[in-house]
Design an enzyme around this catalytic site. Sequence first.
Site, PDB file in Angstrom:
ATOM      1  N   LYS A   1      11.130 -13.737 -11.388  1.00 39.25           N
ATOM      2  CA  LYS A   1      11.054 -13.999 -10.024  1.00 39.25           C
ATOM      3  C   LYS A   1      10.532 -12.462  -9.367  1.00 39.25           C
ATOM      4  CE  LYS A   1      12.067 -18.047  -9.576  1.00 39.25           C
ATOM      5  NZ  LYS A   1      11.322 -18.990  -9.073  1.00 39.25           N
TER       6      LYS A   1
ATOM      7  N   ASP B   1       2.479 -31.175 -16.531  1.00 42.94           N
ATOM      8  CA  ASP B   1       3.439 -30.111 -17.407  1.00 42.94           C
ATOM      9  C   ASP B   1       2.621 -28.798 -17.226  1.00 42.94           C
ATOM     10  OD1 ASP B   1       4.570 -28.870 -19.521  1.00 42.94           O
ATOM     11  OD2 ASP B   1       3.925 -30.285 -20.927  1.00 42.94           O
TER      12      ASP B   1
ATOM     13  N   THR C   1      22.353 -27.240  -4.903  1.00 42.43           N
ATOM     14  CA  THR C   1      21.753 -28.448  -5.637  1.00 42.43           C
ATOM     15  C   THR C   1      22.846 -28.794  -6.534  1.00 42.43           C
ATOM     16  OG1 THR C   1      20.949 -26.894  -7.406  1.00 42.43           O
ATOM     17  CG2 THR C   1      19.479 -27.463  -5.530  1.00 42.43           C
TER      18      THR C   1
ATOM     19  N   TYR D   1      14.897 -14.030 -16.269  1.00 44.48           N
ATOM     20  CA  TYR D   1      14.663 -14.810 -14.995  1.00 44.48           C
ATOM     21  C   TYR D   1      14.448 -13.564 -13.871  1.00 44.48           C
ATOM     22  CZ  TYR D   1      15.286 -18.234 -11.743  1.00 44.48           C
ATOM     23  OH  TYR D   1      15.078 -19.297 -10.555  1.00 44.48           O
TER      24      TYR D   1
END
Length: 254
Positions: free
Chosen positions: A166, A67, A197, A162
């Site tokens: 990145k 985790d 995906t 996000y």
Amino acid sequence: MSPNTTQLSGRTALVTGSTGGLGAAIATALAADGAFVVVSGRNKVRGDAVVAEIRAGGGAAAFVAADLAAGQEEIRRVAATATEAAGGRLDILVNNAATLLMPTPTADISERELHDVFAVNVFAPFLLTGVIAPEMARAGGGAIVNIGSITGLHGAAGSAVYCANKAAVHSFTKSWADEYGPAGVRVNAVAPGPIATERQQEYAEHLEPVLARLPSRRMSTPAEVAAAVVFLAGDNAANIHGAILSVDGGWAAV
């Protein structure tokens, strides 16, 4: 598959977030190239399924529960447990685990959400590399491959968090290449565009305008992205340091 004849035979790898999706594809590809792979993530059932698939194909793997949002002590435990499962050393680290925050106006993102996303996407690879890279250096070298993104190269409305995550991963890659390269640890990154995906297929129609502008006119497959990771992890990339390898159908170019 013939693991004994492949370039990663005898090497070990930890792939974070590899109980499904891209991470599972990366773990499977590394194993197919001969590496012993430590599959990691929060879901043991899914992790065990990836390990079983690798073994069924003739590869070698083990699962370690992780985790990565839980903080530094958990990350140290994961590093130690993965190293033990791999026989005492890790030759390859793939920082793949990431929490995806769907496009959301900046004003609507809570402090809690911000912290949770940064914990997995930024803090975890930073802390994990800080534990594992020095051990790789002491053992004679290794390879780290970070999973960045086309979003780390371009801004996007509603995706500030996000994109920043990145971009941080890309920046880590370059700094770590300078920090650890002289000690024999190569650090590079793969920057995928849209990947086919199961999760991203759900949003395929929203991506159609983007895909229509790409030279390839399509998403990348998980196997295509995984192949880039295997390349950067192996000896064919022996003098590549600090690279951000785009696997995005040409998005970064056009």
